[in-house]
Design an enzyme around this catalytic site. Structure first.
Site, mmCIF file in Angstrom:
data_model
loop_
_atom_site.group_PDB
_atom_site.id
_atom_site.type_symbol
_atom_site.label_atom_id
_atom_site.label_comp_id
_atom_site.label_asym_id
_atom_site.label_seq_id
_atom_site.Cartn_x
_atom_site.Cartn_y
_atom_site.Cartn_z
ATOM 1 C CD GLU A 1 -2.748 1.229 2.472
ATOM 2 O OE1 GLU A 1 -3.326 2.294 2.691
ATOM 3 O OE2 GLU A 1 -2.826 0.238 3.217
ATOM 4 N NE ARG B 1 2.888 -8.093 10.239
ATOM 5 C CZ ARG B 1 2.854 -6.966 9.511
ATOM 6 N NH1 ARG B 1 3.738 -6.019 9.680
ATOM 7 N NH2 ARG B 1 1.909 -6.785 8.635
ATOM 8 C CE LYS C 1 3.036 0.250 5.010
ATOM 9 N NZ LYS C 1 2.620 0.006 3.627
HETATM 10 P P1 ATP Z 1 2.802 -2.043 8.090
HETATM 11 O O1 ATP Z 1 2.077 -2.900 9.083
HETATM 12 O O2 ATP Z 1 4.229 -1.845 8.360
HETATM 13 O O3 ATP Z 1 2.091 -0.766 7.783
HETATM 14 P P2 ATP Z 1 1.549 -3.342 5.911
HETATM 15 O O4 ATP Z 1 1.367 -4.794 6.003
HETATM 16 O O5 ATP Z 1 0.352 -2.513 6.146
HETATM 17 O O6 ATP Z 1 2.800 -2.917 6.776
HETATM 18 P P3 ATP Z 1 1.659 -3.296 3.082
HETATM 19 O O7 ATP Z 1 2.075 -2.189 2.205
HETATM 20 O O8 ATP Z 1 0.259 -3.712 3.094
HETATM 21 O O9 ATP Z 1 2.134 -2.908 4.528
HETATM 22 O O10 ATP Z 1 2.601 -4.553 2.850
HETATM 23 C C1 ATP Z 1 2.915 -5.054 1.589
HETATM 24 C C2 ATP Z 1 3.286 -6.502 1.735
HETATM 25 O O11 ATP Z 1 4.368 -6.652 2.636
HETATM 26 C C3 ATP Z 1 2.140 -7.292 2.310
HETATM 27 O O12 ATP Z 1 2.024 -8.484 1.553
HETATM 28 C C4 ATP Z 1 2.542 -7.580 3.716
HETATM 29 O O13 ATP Z 1 2.025 -8.787 4.158
HETATM 30 C C5 ATP Z 1 4.062 -7.611 3.613
HETATM 31 N N1 ATP Z 1 4.672 -7.252 4.886
HETATM 32 C C6 ATP Z 1 4.463 -6.132 5.604
HETATM 33 N N2 ATP Z 1 5.155 -6.158 6.746
HETATM 34 C C7 ATP Z 1 5.835 -7.326 6.762
HETATM 35 C C8 ATP Z 1 6.731 -7.949 7.676
HETATM 36 N N3 ATP Z 1 7.072 -7.374 8.821
HETATM 37 N N4 ATP Z 1 7.233 -9.163 7.350
HETATM 38 C C9 ATP Z 1 6.906 -9.749 6.195
HETATM 39 N N5 ATP Z 1 6.075 -9.224 5.289
HETATM 40 C C10 ATP Z 1 5.532 -8.025 5.562
HETATM 41 MG MG MG Z 2 -1.211 -4.028 4.761
#
Ligand code: ATP
Ligand code: MG
Length: 554
Positions: free
Chosen positions: A37, A262, A272
């Site tokens: 995102e 994760r 984020k």
């Molecule tokens: P955050 O919680 O940091 O805001 P998010 O999951 O909302 O992260 P996205 O932009 O939706 O951020 O993530 C893009 C991809 O990265 C998704 O498939 C998510 O599952 C993966 N991802 C995010 N954080 C992690 C992590 N700590 N370890 C592994 N994969 C991750």
């Molecule tokens: Mg997400």
């Protein structure tokens, strides 16, 4: 390697994929995607996901898409899109021409919604937010059906069209899927799938005033792109039945969702939203502050992409949440840099040494660029009568087993000569002005005939040719191992001295040609790289890592 042996090295996602290849599911085709995102910069957790998705595609001759999950117009910015692309490229992956935006599918999502309404599987609900969440209830007891649940299909179609045409106010109503208000899975209790938002979108402008919820966009985007293995993190495990319900009701491509834990790393916080707070409150200098867990921060700090990839692979793919030791990341960085970083000399906290018996002028001495790399060659560094050494390499009253310089004591200067400290010259306030030393001409490195024995080799910089530099030393940003797991305001968990700036360091003249991000090992002090804010007149080096694992010792 035989097959059974090979199998033990597969992670559970690879096992699923190999089974699907064996059974010729989707004709053996493997297609993954990385779906960020665009609401912030990528962090090391995303790097893990990128390496996994692009790595699987590489390994199984498949494809990996880059898809921006940009369905929320409120938080997304173009700057983030550019940074995400830069980071993925820097990590060494290529999505070729497969760059997609979920927002490009808005017309298709809209059709999906109409399809559900027509099948009697979605309805427009005029209940308020609070009413809806109250009716949703708690997992252990059934929820309550909305009074609007049994609106006729034609009424729902008409209302949804009004929503789309901007006839209704923000918050006035939503579109909900009609599934099961008694399901123990809360995501199946008539989830909201569309809401009204009069916020312009960075790509579609004001074309839409209704936007799909993440859950109504994510899985469908996978289906539209024919993603075979939709890898995501564990928090989406409970959403899977909902995605499968959509796939079934809409009769679309059945992407298979697979969840993994994760990545969490000690001392790092990866939300984020919270990272954005650190940036906005100027606790750090920006998303690419070298203390940040972001890919851009790590790049600026001097972490090589090879090290991040190696780390991502080595930590493996887990089904349960776990916490990875910070030192594993740092060691991956050290290992890589040890192979490639050019050695150089830098004196961080200088102490002047005058070599009384050395003639005026300088001589140029050869020194290896990297003893680990036979092809790295040698360079010449100047040596002369006045040099700087590190303050900590001299002690006036040395404790036992102190083998560096002390009055009357000797040490070898790296790539040069053995010197002996003859006199300590002081300022009026008692601080040390400089040392008077003598050198032994026959002790020259490489052709030492002096027969002298010394226990230590120290680094140094010849004064006339020395370049001044600013050196930035970093500590971990947070003092506690699990800042994300703490109940306290994360601002109180920050390390008070995570950045130390040394203004008056001296570095060898060859470093005038250093390039941004290029890594060096400053002998005995660590790995460093030139910061992007450097200019010819003001060189700034970031310490990437120390040479040993000292910073985690408590
Ligand atoms: P955050 O919680 O940091 O805001 P998010 O999951 O909302 O992260 P996205 O932009 O939706 O951020 O993530 C893009 C991809 O990265 C998704 O498939 C998510 O599952 C993966 N991802 C995010 N954080 C992690 C992590 N700590 N370890 C592994 N994969 C991750
Ligand atoms: Mg997400």
């Amino acid at each position: 390697m035989n097959e059974s042996n090979n199998k033990t090295h597969l992670n559970f996602i690879e096992e699923i994929i190999e089974e699907d290849i064996r059974s010729n599911k989707h004709g053996g085709r493997i297609h993954t995607r990385f779906p960020p995102e665009p609401n912030g910069y990528l962090h090391i957790g995303h790097a893990k996901s990128i390496c996994l998705n692009f790595g699987l595609a590489e390994k199984y001759n498949g494809k990996a898409n880059l898809r921006f999950d940009d369905t929320n117009p409120v938080t997304e910015e173009v700057e983030y899109i550019e940074s995400i692309k830069e980071d993925i490229r820097w990590l060494g992956f290529d999505w070729e021409d497969r760059e997609f935006f979920a927002s490009d599918y808005f017309p298709q999502f809209y059709q999906f919604a109409i399809q559900l309404i027509k099948a009697g599987k979605a309805f427009v609900d005029h209940s308020t937010q609070e009413e809806i969440s109250k009716m949703r209830g708690i997992p252990t007891a059934p929820g309550t059906e909305s009074p609007f649940r049994n609106r006729s299909i034609s009424e729902n179609l008409a209302l949804f069209e009004e929503m789309k045409n901007g006839k209704l106010k923000e918050g006035e109503c939503v579109l909900r899927a009609k599934i099961n208000m008694s399901s123990p899975n809360m995501h199946l209790r008539d989830p909201i799938i569309y809401r009204i938002l009069f916020t312009p979108h960075h790509r579609t402008g004001t074309e839409w005033c209704i936007y799909p919820m993440y859950d109504f966009a994510h899985g469908q985007s996978d289906s539209i792109e024919g993603i075979t293995h939709s890898v995501c993190t564990l928090e989406f495990e409970n959403h899977r039945p909902l995605y499968e319900w959509f796939i079934q009701e809409l009769e679309i491509f059945p992407s298979r969702q697979i969840e993994f834990a994760r990545l969490n790393v000690e001392y790092m916080m990866m939300s984020k939203r919270k990272l954005l707070l650190l940036v906005n409150e100027k606790i750090v200098s920006g998303w690419d502050d070298p203390r940040m867990p972001t890919i851009s921060g790590m790049r600026r700090r001097g972490y090589p992409p090879e090290a991040l990839r190696k780390f991502a692979t080595e930590v493996g793919v887990a089904k349960r949440e776990n916490l990875i030791e910070y030192v594993r990341l740092e060691n991956a960085v050290r290992e890589q840099l040890n192979n490639v970083a050019i050695r150089a000399m830098a004196v961080l906290r200088p102490l002047k040494v005058i070599i009384s018996n050395y003639p005026e002028g300088v001589e140029w001495l050869p020194v290896e660029n990297n003893p680990e790399d036979p092809n790295a060659g040698i360079r010449e560094i100047p040596f002369g009568k006045e040099i700087y050494i590190e303050q900590e390499d001299f002690m006036e009253i040395p404790p036992p087993k102190y083998f560096r310089l002390s009055p009357g004591g000797m040490a070898r200067l790296k790539a040069a000569y053995i010197i002996r400290c003859d006199e300590v010259v002081k300022n009026e306030d008692g601080s040390i002005l400089h040392l008077l030393c003598s050198y032994f001409p026959e002790s020259k490195s490489g052709s030492d005939k002096s027969g002298l024995k010394v226990k230590t080799t120290i680094h140094w910089i010849e004064c006339q040719h020395a370049l001044k530099a600013e050196i930035r030393l970093y500590e971990k940003l947070f003092e506690v191992k699990e800042p994300a797991g703490s109940d306290e305001d994360f601002r109180t968990l920050l390390h008070p001295n995570s950045l130390e700036v040394i203004e008056g360091a001296w570095i060898e003249p060859s470093l005038a040609n250093a390039e941004i991000h290029q890594s060096y090992q400053f002998m005995r002090t660590g790995y460093f790289c030139l910061d992007k804010d450097s200019t010819k007149d003001h060189l700034i080096f970031n310490r990437t890592a120390t040479l040993k694992e000292t910073w985690l010792k408590t």
